[in-house]
Design an enzyme around this catalytic site. Structure first.
Site: not given
Length: 313
Positions: A120, A296
């Site tokens: 992140k 994804r």
């Protein structure tokens, strides 16, 4: 010349495996299912052209995380590509690298992209380099409790502690005052280590009652990237999404247009390939901030398919 794909192994189970089998069928591709011994009677196992037991001596979870076993099976069965679905190995850069090393197409982003966007803090730096607004917070892992205390004072309470390698609502804790910092720091670091194998944590200013908007993108291997509009996933419990809908009718169109442009900007900067989702938070004043990127297919992809008519899988 790119390798022609004729047979796809789905490294997953359940609903998403069946969904990928269907997409492969529509494309005329052969499919291979893998299943743990506990899933021997599960429906998805019967929906593929071929089906093989994996991880016979492993736990149910371990079977679907067995990178070496999955790659070995794929090579023995002459598989051309592997689709990871969501969860399990879907955002695992080591798995993508293993596929690349074996000459098997990983249906997802390249391993170097998974490395960058899976962290992140690294993803936040990429957003900043693109001029995309990010939530005020630390740009590197917190060193210790004292570091956390000093940063919280500078940002102003409430703040939120997050696992740098986190996802799915895991490794996150709101902190409302200095007295809560020490316990929260230790809890989040411990959970990060257990859930993600990485105890790096960072801090951001906590946005009260924000809107959580995500932009679906699709990218090919030639630099072409498009958005498929947004999904509103603001209704959550314990940072887990409960209901999603589209369009995000409470967000003005001009702001949505900016989110689309910034999502594509970030994807282009990192060299993204395949389906992905760029997530943003909007505060009460209408300002928005990049939060993270999911590299994804997502559970909620069907609602975007239903309004666009595009098969994202």
């Amino acid at each position: 010349m790119p390798k022609e794909i004729k047979k796809v192994l789905i490294a997953n189970r359940g609903e998403i495996a069946i969904r990928i089998f269907r997409a492969c069928y529509d494309l005329g591709l052969k499919t291979v299912a893998i299943y743990s011994k506990e899933d021997i009677y599960n429906l998805f196992r019967t929906k593929a052209d071929e089906s093989y037991l994996i991880g016979e001596n492993l736990s149910p979870l371990g079977a679907y995380l067995d990178i070496d076993g999955i790659i070995d099976l794929a090579k023995r069965k002459n598989v051309d590509a592997i689709h990871p679905g969501y969860g399990f190995l879907s955002e695992n850069a080591d798995f993508a690298r293993a596929c690349e090393a074996a000459g098997i197409k990983f249906i997802g982003p390249p391993s170097e992209v998974l490395d960058k966007m899976g962290d992140k803090l690294a993803a936040k730096e990429i957003a900043i380099s693109c001029g995309v607004p990010t939530i005020p917070g630390s740009g590197e892992p917190l060193r210790d409790v004292q570091d956390a205390l000093e940063r919280a004072e500078s940002y102003g309470y409430p703040v939120i502690l997050k696992a740098a390698a986190g996802g799915g609502g895991r490794g996150m804790r709101r902190v409302g005052c200095s007295e809560e910092i020490e316990d929260a720091f230790r809890l989040v670091r411990s959970e990060a280590k257990k859930a993600f194998g990485n105890d790096d944590i960072f801090m951001e200013k906590f946005l009260e009652n924000p809107k959580h908007i995500e932009v679906q993108i699709l990218a090919d291997e030639y630099g072409n990237i498009v958005h498929l509009h947004e999904r509103d996933c603001s209704l959550q419990r314990r940072y887990q999404k409960v209901v999603e809908f589209t369009p995000a009718f409470s967000v003005p169109q001009q702001i949505r247009d900016k989110l689309y442009a910034d999502a594509i900007k970030i994807a282009k900067a990192v060299g993204y390939v395949n389906a992905g989702t760029v997530e943003f938070l909007l505060d009460k004043t209408g300002k928005y901030y990049f939060m993270e990127m999911n590299t994804r297919i997502q559970v909620e992809h069907p609602i975007t398919e239903s309004i666009t008519g595009i098969d994202i899988v």
